[in-house]
Write an enzyme that holds these catalytic residues in place. Structure first.
Site, PDB file in Angstrom:
ATOM      1  N   ARG A 158      14.185  49.093  16.614  1.00  0.00           N
ATOM      2  CA  ARG A 158      15.533  48.691  17.004  1.00  0.00           C
ATOM      3  C   ARG A 158      16.157  49.914  17.662  1.00  0.00           C
ATOM      4  O   ARG A 158      15.836  51.046  17.300  1.00  0.00           O
ATOM      5  CB  ARG A 158      16.339  48.280  15.782  1.00  0.00           C
ATOM      6  CG  ARG A 158      15.920  46.945  15.216  1.00  0.00           C
ATOM      7  CD  ARG A 158      16.743  46.624  13.971  1.00  0.00           C
ATOM      8  NE  ARG A 158      16.674  45.235  13.622  1.00  0.00           N
ATOM      9  CZ  ARG A 158      15.703  44.675  12.923  1.00  0.00           C
ATOM     10  NH1 ARG A 158      14.693  45.417  12.517  1.00  0.00           N
ATOM     11  NH2 ARG A 158      15.727  43.388  12.642  1.00  0.00           N
ATOM     12  N   HIS A 198      20.322  47.532  12.713  1.00  0.00           N
ATOM     13  CA  HIS A 198      20.916  48.510  13.618  1.00  0.00           C
ATOM     14  C   HIS A 198      21.946  49.396  12.914  1.00  0.00           C
ATOM     15  O   HIS A 198      22.204  50.514  13.356  1.00  0.00           O
ATOM     16  CB  HIS A 198      21.566  47.792  14.808  1.00  0.00           C
ATOM     17  CG  HIS A 198      20.578  47.219  15.762  1.00  0.00           C
ATOM     18  ND1 HIS A 198      20.081  45.940  15.636  1.00  0.00           N
ATOM     19  CD2 HIS A 198      19.982  47.744  16.857  1.00  0.00           C
ATOM     20  CE1 HIS A 198      19.236  45.704  16.615  1.00  0.00           C
ATOM     21  NE2 HIS A 198      19.151  46.784  17.374  1.00  0.00           N
ATOM     22  N   SER A 211      21.407  43.161  19.438  1.00  0.00           N
ATOM     23  CA  SER A 211      21.750  43.507  18.066  1.00  0.00           C
ATOM     24  C   SER A 211      22.726  42.461  17.542  1.00  0.00           C
ATOM     25  O   SER A 211      23.713  42.150  18.207  1.00  0.00           O
ATOM     26  CB  SER A 211      22.400  44.892  18.028  1.00  0.00           C
ATOM     27  OG  SER A 211      23.036  45.108  16.793  1.00  0.00           O
ATOM     28  N   ARG A 212      22.450  41.932  16.370  1.00  0.00           N
ATOM     29  CA  ARG A 212      23.387  40.976  15.760  1.00  0.00           C
ATOM     30  C   ARG A 212      24.687  41.668  15.351  1.00  0.00           C
ATOM     31  O   ARG A 212      25.750  41.068  15.354  1.00  0.00           O
ATOM     32  CB  ARG A 212      22.759  40.329  14.534  1.00  0.00           C
ATOM     33  CG  ARG A 212      21.657  39.379  14.865  1.00  0.00           C
ATOM     34  CD  ARG A 212      21.163  38.692  13.615  1.00  0.00           C
ATOM     35  NE  ARG A 212      19.927  37.984  13.905  1.00  0.00           N
ATOM     36  CZ  ARG A 212      19.032  37.676  13.010  1.00  0.00           C
ATOM     37  NH1 ARG A 212      19.221  38.008  11.745  1.00  0.00           N
ATOM     38  NH2 ARG A 212      17.941  37.034  13.360  1.00  0.00           N
ATOM     39  N   THR A 213      24.584  42.919  14.991  1.00  0.00           N
ATOM     40  CA  THR A 213      25.749  43.668  14.523  1.00  0.00           C
ATOM     41  C   THR A 213      26.618  44.178  15.667  1.00  0.00           C
ATOM     42  O   THR A 213      27.836  44.056  15.624  1.00  0.00           O
ATOM     43  CB  THR A 213      25.292  44.876  13.667  1.00  0.00           C
ATOM     44  OG1 THR A 213      24.367  44.428  12.690  1.00  0.00           O
ATOM     45  CG2 THR A 213      26.467  45.540  12.986  1.00  0.00           C
TER      46      THR A 213
END
Length: 140
Positions: free
Chosen positions: A42, A69, A110-112
């Site tokens: 990542r 992340h 990135s989901r965050t």
């Protein structure tokens, strides 16, 4: 006597400039632009700047084989905060780094932190001497 009074003001005048143009901004130059591990990672694209000098930033790439992340962001803060450097995440994704084949694939989000500009990431990697000869592909 007036001359001596004028000379005594020099340190107060020079001090702010010395701080702005030497210690703080030079610490940005000392931060490596790229740190990524071998294999599938990542990664985060990060804009760093000295506290109070947001205009003079630098974009870096950090990647590691971690669960999310946020762990990369935590390691970035551990590295930069003692130097007085602030970080703003521009986005994230994944990097497949194959140094044996001299290939790198940049993809995902990135989901965050949301998606990074993979083309910008590729340009930073190509400018770095270690990855100059690598074939870098980007998948949006």
């Amino acid at each position: 006597m007036k001359m001596l009074k004028s000379l005594s003001l020099i340190p107060r005048i020079v001090s702010p400039f010395q701080k702005c143009y030497s210690t703080d901004l030079i610490s940005l130059v000392g931060v490596p632009r790229v740190k990524i591990s071998k294999g599938q990672n990542r990664y985060l694209l990060v804009n760093i700047h000295t506290h109070g000098f947001t205009k003079y930033g630098r974009v870096i790439v950090r990647g590691a084989d971690v669960d999310n992340h946020l762990a990369i962001f935590d390691s970035i803060l551990e590295e930069l905060e003692p130097e007085g450097i602030c970080a703003k995440i521009l986005g994230g994704g994944r990097i497949l780094n194959e140094p044996d084949n001299k290939k790198i694939k940049i993809y995902g989000t990135s989901r965050t932190f949301g998606g990074a500009d993979h083309t910008r990431t590729r340009n930073i990697l190509q400018a770095w001497t270690t990855y100059k000869d690598f074939k870098i592909t980007v998948k949006q």
